[in-house]
Design a protein around this motif. Structure first.
Motif: not given
Ligand SMILES: C[S@@+](CC[C@H](N)C(=O)[O-])C[C@H]1O[C@@H](n2cnc3c(N)ncnc32)[C@H](O)[C@@H]1O
Length: 212
Positions: A31, A35, A38, A65, A67, A86-87, A114-116, A132-133, A136-137
């Motif tokens: 974060n 990215w 974005a 999310g 970031g 975001d977190l 906000l935690d999804w 955006a982005e 990824y997990y």
């Molecule tokens: C790869 S980064 C992308 C950040 C931004 N959107 C960008 O594209 O520049 C993924 C984002 O998702 C957030 N994220 C990951 N797991 C999350 C969750 N469970 N709840 C909320 N946000 C989460 C991370 O903290 C991070 O900011």
């Protein structure tokens, strides 16, 4: 010592250009940097607003999310009222970036943790959800889709941008996301011809989702 560096992004409006500044960290979690997805999504929003100035003007937008906040801050620069989320650990840098760009934003910006998948206190009805982005997990795919289901109404446009990386892990994650999201949302891919002429790539997809 300051452990940050700045990425500048120019945003064109019908009558002017605004330079936004995003502070990133030299070292840190996902974060802490902007990215590529974005930038592609931000530039797609810019292009839509150049074609139709009402595209984001006074719209209620939630970004998931966020970031460092690139997409949501660009949306606010283009006239939307935005809630960046975001977190909790991502919020200090996000706040710093909102502060840094405050004088250049046409719309209002708020920030909330906000935690999804966790119960969501947000009670606004968004016209648009941006992300955006964020895919990824695998562990969070179900929670992310459940948050989208909670926040979106049938009238909400979800615009999502994701780079497809050449790893087995990410491909599986993307496949699982698409299967999961298609149960509740209509999904369409925005062709590259409708995206920015400069900031787009066949590996970076933009999708539009609407609730069934
Ligand atoms: C790869 S980064 C992308 C950040 C931004 N959107 C960008 O594209 O520049 C993924 C984002 O998702 C957030 N994220 C990951 N797991 C999350 C969750 N469970 N709840 C909320 N946000 C989460 C991370 O903290 C991070 O900011």
């Amino acid at each position: 010592m300051d452990d940050t560096f700045v990425r500048e992004l120019e945003i064109d409006h019908v009558d002017k250009t605004t330079t936004l500044r995003f502070r990133q960290k030299l070292e840190g979690d996902v974060n802490c940097v902007v990215w590529d997805g974005a930038i592609v999504l931000a530039k797609y929003l810019e292009r839509q607003c150049l074609k139709n100035s009402g595209f984001l003007e006074n719209r209620s937008v939630i970004e998931l999310g966020s970031g460092v906040g690139c997409v949501g801050i660009v949306a606010a620069c283009l006239g939307a009222n935005v809630l960046l989320t975001d977190l909790p650990q991502a919020l200090p840098l996000l706040r710093q970036n909102v502060e840094e760009n405050k004088s250049k934003l046409k719309g209002c910006v708020e920030i909330e943790a906000l935690d999804w998948g966790s119960p969501c206190k947000i009670n606004c009805t968004p016209d648009v959800i941006l992300l955006a982005e964020c895919i990824y997990y695998k562990e969070v795919v179900g929670s992310l889709v459940s948050t989208l289901r909670q926040l979106a109404t049938e009238k909400t446009n979800i615009i999502l941008c994701q780079e497809l990386r050449d790893s087995q892990k990410q491909r599986e994650c993307w496949k699982e996301f698409l299967e999961n999201v298609k149960e509740s949302f209509e999904v369409s891919f925005i062709p590259q011809t409708e995206q920015s002429l400069v900031y787009s790539s066949p590996e970076i997809l933009i999708l539009r989702l609407t609730k069934k």
